[in-house]
Write a protein that holds these residues in place. Structure first.
Motif, PDB file in Angstrom:
ATOM      1  N   PRO A  37       0.987  -1.102   0.230  1.00  0.00           N
ATOM      2  CA  PRO A  37      -0.359  -0.044   0.291  1.00  0.00           C
ATOM      3  C   PRO A  37       1.171   1.053  -0.130  1.00  0.00           C
ATOM      4  O   PRO A  37       2.067   1.391   0.247  1.00  0.00           O
ATOM      5  CB  PRO A  37      -0.342  -0.184   0.882  1.00  0.00           C
ATOM      6  N   ILE A  38       0.635   2.349  -0.683  1.00  0.00           N
ATOM      7  CA  ILE A  38       1.021   3.772  -0.806  1.00  0.00           C
ATOM      8  C   ILE A  38      -0.116   4.556   0.401  1.00  0.00           C
ATOM      9  O   ILE A  38      -0.533   5.491  -0.287  1.00  0.00           O
ATOM     10  CB  ILE A  38       1.234   3.965  -2.082  1.00  0.00           C
ATOM     11  N   ALA A  39       0.602   5.213   0.746  1.00  0.00           N
ATOM     12  CA  ALA A  39       0.336   7.103   2.312  1.00  0.00           C
ATOM     13  C   ALA A  39       0.218   7.895   0.923  1.00  0.00           C
ATOM     14  O   ALA A  39       1.518   8.039   0.602  1.00  0.00           O
ATOM     15  CB  ALA A  39       1.346   6.891   2.549  1.00  0.00           C
ATOM     16  N   VAL A  40      -0.935   8.012   0.637  1.00  0.00           N
ATOM     17  CA  VAL A  40      -0.593   9.694  -0.344  1.00  0.00           C
ATOM     18  C   VAL A  40      -1.634  10.841   0.886  1.00  0.00           C
ATOM     19  O   VAL A  40      -1.926  10.879   1.486  1.00  0.00           O
ATOM     20  CB  VAL A  40      -2.542   9.313  -0.731  1.00  0.00           C
ATOM     21  N   THR A  41      -0.837  12.284   0.989  1.00  0.00           N
ATOM     22  CA  THR A  41      -0.926  13.470   0.975  1.00  0.00           C
ATOM     23  C   THR A  41      -1.442  14.485   0.019  1.00  0.00           C
ATOM     24  O   THR A  41      -0.487  13.820  -0.884  1.00  0.00           O
ATOM     25  CB  THR A  41      -0.080  13.730   1.962  1.00  0.00           C
ATOM     26  N   LYS A  42      -1.182  15.440   0.490  1.00  0.00           N
ATOM     27  CA  LYS A  42      -1.241  16.519  -1.033  1.00  0.00           C
ATOM     28  C   LYS A  42      -0.070  16.871  -1.248  1.00  0.00           C
ATOM     29  O   LYS A  42      -0.308  16.701  -2.107  1.00  0.00           O
ATOM     30  CB  LYS A  42      -1.858  17.746  -0.012  1.00  0.00           C
ATOM     31  N   GLU A  43       1.191  16.272  -0.736  1.00  0.00           N
ATOM     32  CA  GLU A  43       2.497  16.227  -1.445  1.00  0.00           C
ATOM     33  C   GLU A  43       2.544  15.130  -2.692  1.00  0.00           C
ATOM     34  O   GLU A  43       2.856  15.479  -3.544  1.00  0.00           O
ATOM     35  CB  GLU A  43       3.508  16.155  -0.304  1.00  0.00           C
ATOM     36  N   ASN A  44       1.107  13.822  -2.257  1.00  0.00           N
ATOM     37  CA  ASN A  44       2.072  13.272  -3.529  1.00  0.00           C
ATOM     38  C   ASN A  44       0.651  12.754  -4.728  1.00  0.00           C
ATOM     39  O   ASN A  44       0.406  11.556  -5.327  1.00  0.00           O
ATOM     40  CB  ASN A  44       2.595  11.819  -2.940  1.00  0.00           C
ATOM     41  N   ILE A  45      -0.303  13.481  -4.377  1.00  0.00           N
ATOM     42  CA  ILE A  45      -1.279  12.964  -5.096  1.00  0.00           C
ATOM     43  C   ILE A  45      -1.153  12.941  -7.081  1.00  0.00           C
ATOM     44  O   ILE A  45      -0.903  11.597  -7.188  1.00  0.00           O
ATOM     45  CB  ILE A  45      -2.321  14.033  -5.173  1.00  0.00           C
ATOM     46  N   LEU A  46      -0.259  13.677  -7.291  1.00  0.00           N
ATOM     47  CA  LEU A  46       0.325  13.888  -8.964  1.00  0.00           C
ATOM     48  C   LEU A  46       0.503  13.002  -8.686  1.00  0.00           C
ATOM     49  O   LEU A  46       1.079  11.486 -10.029  1.00  0.00           O
ATOM     50  CB  LEU A  46       0.772  14.727  -9.083  1.00  0.00           C
ATOM     51  N   ASP A  47       1.958  12.340  -8.049  1.00  0.00           N
ATOM     52  CA  ASP A  47       3.573  10.869  -8.245  1.00  0.00           C
ATOM     53  C   ASP A  47       2.049   9.484  -8.212  1.00  0.00           C
ATOM     54  O   ASP A  47       3.050   8.727  -8.297  1.00  0.00           O
ATOM     55  CB  ASP A  47       4.465  11.653  -7.387  1.00  0.00           C
ATOM     56  N   THR A  48       0.851   9.512  -7.309  1.00  0.00           N
ATOM     57  CA  THR A  48       0.473   8.737  -7.379  1.00  0.00           C
ATOM     58  C   THR A  48      -0.369   7.791  -8.135  1.00  0.00           C
ATOM     59  O   THR A  48      -0.356   7.411  -9.158  1.00  0.00           O
ATOM     60  CB  THR A  48       0.391   7.951  -5.381  1.00  0.00           C
ATOM     61  N   VAL A  49      -1.634   8.217  -7.132  1.00  0.00           N
ATOM     62  CA  VAL A  49      -3.084   8.152  -8.049  1.00  0.00           C
ATOM     63  C   VAL A  49      -3.417   8.805  -9.240  1.00  0.00           C
ATOM     64  O   VAL A  49      -4.457   7.954 -10.682  1.00  0.00           O
ATOM     65  CB  VAL A  49      -4.263   8.390  -7.817  1.00  0.00           C
ATOM     66  N   ILE A  50      -2.577  10.042  -9.504  1.00  0.00           N
ATOM     67  CA  ILE A  50      -3.223  10.605 -10.541  1.00  0.00           C
ATOM     68  C   ILE A  50      -1.950   9.610 -11.500  1.00  0.00           C
ATOM     69  O   ILE A  50      -2.681   9.339 -13.015  1.00  0.00           O
ATOM     70  CB  ILE A  50      -2.752  12.155 -10.988  1.00  0.00           C
ATOM     71  N   LYS A  51      -0.613   9.579 -11.954  1.00  0.00           N
ATOM     72  CA  LYS A  51       0.077   9.178 -12.338  1.00  0.00           C
ATOM     73  C   LYS A  51       0.280   7.669 -12.896  1.00  0.00           C
ATOM     74  O   LYS A  51      -0.280   7.140 -13.697  1.00  0.00           O
ATOM     75  CB  LYS A  51       1.808   8.641 -11.649  1.00  0.00           C
ATOM     76  N   ASP A  52      -0.482   6.774 -11.892  1.00  0.00           N
ATOM     77  CA  ASP A  52      -1.035   5.625 -11.937  1.00  0.00           C
ATOM     78  C   ASP A  52      -3.279   5.492 -13.196  1.00  0.00           C
ATOM     79  O   ASP A  52      -3.311   4.702 -13.515  1.00  0.00           O
ATOM     80  CB  ASP A  52      -1.947   4.951 -10.706  1.00  0.00           C
TER      81      ASP A  52
END
Ligand code: BGC
Length: 344
Positions: free
Chosen positions: A316-331
């Protein structure tokens, strides 16, 4: 560490004869019969399960097999009945998301007596001879929640709104949370001022609990860790009504769209993203291999109260405001438009 498992000893054909991988293939080629997987789901209530359903169907079909999917709307008796029907329909393997970890043990017995293996999907079936368990690392989910929140609030009064007591995942997540919190609690830096399960993961129940937590503490709480995003939304609703949203960090899991939007707005601190496409694909591939009697390599075993179940856990991957782009959006889990209301 990797463990090799040959899932033998359980018959695999519909007519209850034990067949090896090669004889299954010969049989399959000569009759041109497709492998049929049964998928027994607890619920479609949370958005993630709708994704699981669609992606699993797609993955199974892409692999040349077929799947019959049933959904029990959170009702144990219904889930048992539906799974029995799948067994009677002659599925080659049963994939189960149990509503109640203990209640579905009976289905494992029934499936095995008809020569059908059972794969526990996302949630572990307890006290049963489950053949394989594939999920995300749920203890890690809890650890990620608590690690993120303790960075923001290293001292203070914590509220814990757990998941459903009947779901093994809720216990694993809680274990992860408290593994991280324990040293802080021992030093007297963090106090748990409220700790309750949420019946059936029902957001309405979570709402009642968080209201109780706020009232019992004169609204003086510093952080909330919730079992998932649906219950976190109830927390945020209660905090909003009391003018506290954004002031008290809230953690959830699932990366539901409203949660990601709330993180962007600053009223939810974090969620845990579990890439469902990877889970659905992994289960589809392995389920088909199991039907064919192929060798499965797993990383570990998890005790379910009866046996050590061969287990595969995804990260699993932690999502905060800082990495929304690099996680759920990137995927491409969500588009920019869905999260930000713009494609820029
Ligand atoms: C799952 C969560 C989900 C919850 C409620 C848990 O077993 O791990 O992703 O939110 O069930 O359906």
């Amino acid at each position: 560490m990797s463990i090799s498992v040959t899932l033998s000893g359980c018959q695999m054909s519909k007519n209850q004869t034990s067949i090896t991988s090669s004889s299954y293939q010969q049989n399959n080629e000569s009759t041109k019969e497709k492998i049929k997987i049964g998928f027994s789901m607890d619920t479609l209530k949370e958005d993630r399960w709708k994704r699981d359903k669609e992606l699993f169907k797609q993955a199974v079909e892409d692999l040349g097999a077929e799947v019959e999917i049933v959904e029990a709307n959170g009702d144990d008796a219904m889930q048992i009945l539906q799974a029995e029907t799948l067994i009677e329909d002659g599925v080659d393997l049963l994939v189960v998301v149990p509503h109640n970890a203990e209640a579905m043990a009976t289905i494992v017995k029934k499936a095995h007596s008809s020569g059908i293996k059972v794969l526990s999907y996302d949630r572990l079936i307890k006290n049963a001879d489950v053949d394989l368990y594939i999920s995300f690392d749920n203890e890690m989910v809890g650890k990620l929640q608590a690690e993120t929140i303790t960075k923001l609030v290293p001292k203070g009064k914590y509220v814990y709104i757990g998941g459903a007591d009947t779901d093994n995942n809720a216990h694993q997540v809680k274990r992860g949370v408290f593994t991280v919190l324990e040293p802080y609690i021992e030093k007297g830096e963090i106090t748990i001022v409220y700790d309750q399960w949420t019946k059936n993961w029902d957001p309405a129940d979570a709402y009642i609990n968080v209201e109780e937590a706020l009232d019992a503490n004169g609204q003086e709480i510093d952080a909330v860790i919730a079992g998932n995003d649906a219950t976190a939304q109830s927390v945020i609703k209660a905090l909003t009504i009391r003018g506290l949203a954004g002031q008290i960090p809230v953690a959830g899991q699932d990366a539901d769209l409203p949660a990601i939007q709330n993180i962007e707005k600053g009223i939810q601190a974090m969620t845990v993203y579990k890439p469902i496409p990877s889970l659905a694909l992994k289960v589809a591939e392995i389920a088909i291999k199991m039907v064919k009697g192929e060798h499965i390599v797993v990383d570990q075993k998890v005790n379910n109260g009866k046996i050590e179940v061969p287990t595969i856990l995804l990260e699993p991957i932690a999502v905060t405001k800082e990495n929304i782009l690099d996680t759920v959006i990137k995927d491409k889990f969500y588009s920019k438009r869905e999260v930000y209301g713009t494609s820029e």
